[in-house]
Design a protein around this motif. Structure first.
Motif, short mmCIF file in Angstrom:
data_model
loop_
_atom_site.label_atom_id
_atom_site.label_comp_id
_atom_site.label_asym_id
_atom_site.label_seq_id
_atom_site.Cartn_x
_atom_site.Cartn_y
_atom_site.Cartn_z
N LEU A 38 32.02 -1.48 -58.98
CA LEU A 38 32.12 -2.62 -58.07
C LEU A 38 33.34 -3.47 -58.33
CD1 LEU A 38 28.35 -3.65 -57.92
CD2 LEU A 38 29.66 -2.37 -56.20
N LYS A 39 33.89 -3.41 -59.54
CA LYS A 39 35.10 -4.16 -59.88
C LYS A 39 36.36 -3.35 -59.54
CE LYS A 39 37.45 -6.42 -63.73
NZ LYS A 39 38.62 -5.63 -64.04
N LEU A 84 27.90 0.83 -62.85
CA LEU A 84 27.89 0.23 -61.52
C LEU A 84 28.81 -0.99 -61.47
CD1 LEU A 84 26.82 0.17 -58.66
CD2 LEU A 84 24.86 -1.14 -59.48
N GLN A 85 28.77 -1.82 -62.50
CA GLN A 85 29.65 -3.00 -62.53
C GLN A 85 31.12 -2.58 -62.55
OE1 GLN A 85 28.58 -6.03 -61.90
NE2 GLN A 85 26.60 -5.03 -61.71
N THR A 118 26.55 1.58 -52.08
CA THR A 118 25.52 2.06 -52.99
C THR A 118 24.33 2.51 -52.16
OG1 THR A 118 24.66 -0.20 -53.26
CG2 THR A 118 26.23 0.57 -54.92
N ALA A 142 22.85 5.27 -56.65
CA ALA A 142 22.45 4.16 -57.52
C ALA A 142 21.05 4.30 -58.09
CB ALA A 142 22.57 2.85 -56.73
N ARG A 148 21.96 -4.40 -56.38
CA ARG A 148 22.68 -5.50 -55.73
C ARG A 148 24.14 -5.10 -55.57
NH1 ARG A 148 18.60 -9.40 -54.78
NH2 ARG A 148 17.12 -9.04 -56.42
N SER A 149 24.58 -4.98 -54.33
CA SER A 149 25.98 -4.74 -54.03
C SER A 149 26.25 -5.24 -52.62
CB SER A 149 26.35 -3.26 -54.16
OG SER A 149 25.80 -2.51 -53.11
N GLN A 150 27.52 -5.38 -52.29
CA GLN A 150 27.87 -5.90 -50.97
C GLN A 150 27.38 -5.01 -49.85
OE1 GLN A 150 32.07 -6.85 -50.93
NE2 GLN A 150 31.61 -8.79 -49.96
N HIS A 157 24.84 -1.99 -49.34
CA HIS A 157 23.79 -1.17 -49.95
C HIS A 157 22.89 -0.60 -48.87
CE1 HIS A 157 21.02 0.32 -52.93
NE2 HIS A 157 20.04 -0.19 -52.22
N ARG A 188 23.86 0.37 -65.50
CA ARG A 188 24.31 -0.93 -65.01
C ARG A 188 25.80 -1.17 -65.29
NH1 ARG A 188 21.30 -4.70 -63.18
NH2 ARG A 188 19.44 -3.97 -64.23
#
Length: 154
Positions: A21-22, A17-18, A33, A9, A42-44, A46, A14
């Motif tokens: 994460l989806k 990354l989105q 990450t 990361a 920001r991720s669940q 990291h 950005r």
């Protein structure tokens, strides 16, 4: 067998990354990450490492445990080569899948470019990310996640 996605990361766009994460959790993948303390990610799940050179890369390599069920997403050819060596798949945020067939050429091109920059003192910098890069990345990520997902025929 759990599918794991490790994301370098530090320089991940950005939108890429989105997308990760989806899409990855939709395939039952665990997404981790990893970045240095210099980046706010920001991720669940990291992991933050120190800012020493290669700290992020070495952390990701140390996390790879299972051959054939791990994807590393990075712009770094060196990290991609190490991931391939440990049996992981590797993908760039532009949609280029790193393989045993292309990694040596990519590493050589990187070295030749670095040599040229040292000789001339000039660097253009990275190309701007395009919408086509995002589409190519989404398509490649989908294909790889389907291939690596538990129950997929290999």
């Amino acid at each position: 067998m759990l599918l794991e996605v490790f994301v370098d990361a530090d320089a991940m766009p950005r939108d890429a990354l989105q997308t990760i994460l989806k899409m990855a959790p939709e395939h039952g993948a665990r997404v981790v990450t990893v970045s240095s303390i210099a980046h706010d990610v920001r991720s669940q799940e990291h992991i933050t490492v120190d800012s020493s050179p290669q700290a992020t890369d070495m952390k990701i390599i140390s996390l790879i445990q299972r051959r054939g069920s791990t994807l590393v997403i990075t712009q770094d050819y060196g990290l991609a080569a190490l991931a391939l060596g440990k049996g992981a798949a590797a993908l760039s945020p532009t949609g280029l899948e790193f393989t045993d067939q292309n990694i040596d050429r990519l590493l050589l091109e990187r070295e030749l470019s670095a040599k040229q920059r040292r000789a001339t003192g000039r660097s253009k910098g990275p190309k701007a990310r395009t919408e086509a890069d995002g589409e190519r990345f989404r398509d490649a990520l989908q294909r790889i996640l389907e291939r690596l997902s538990p129950g997929a025929s290999r």
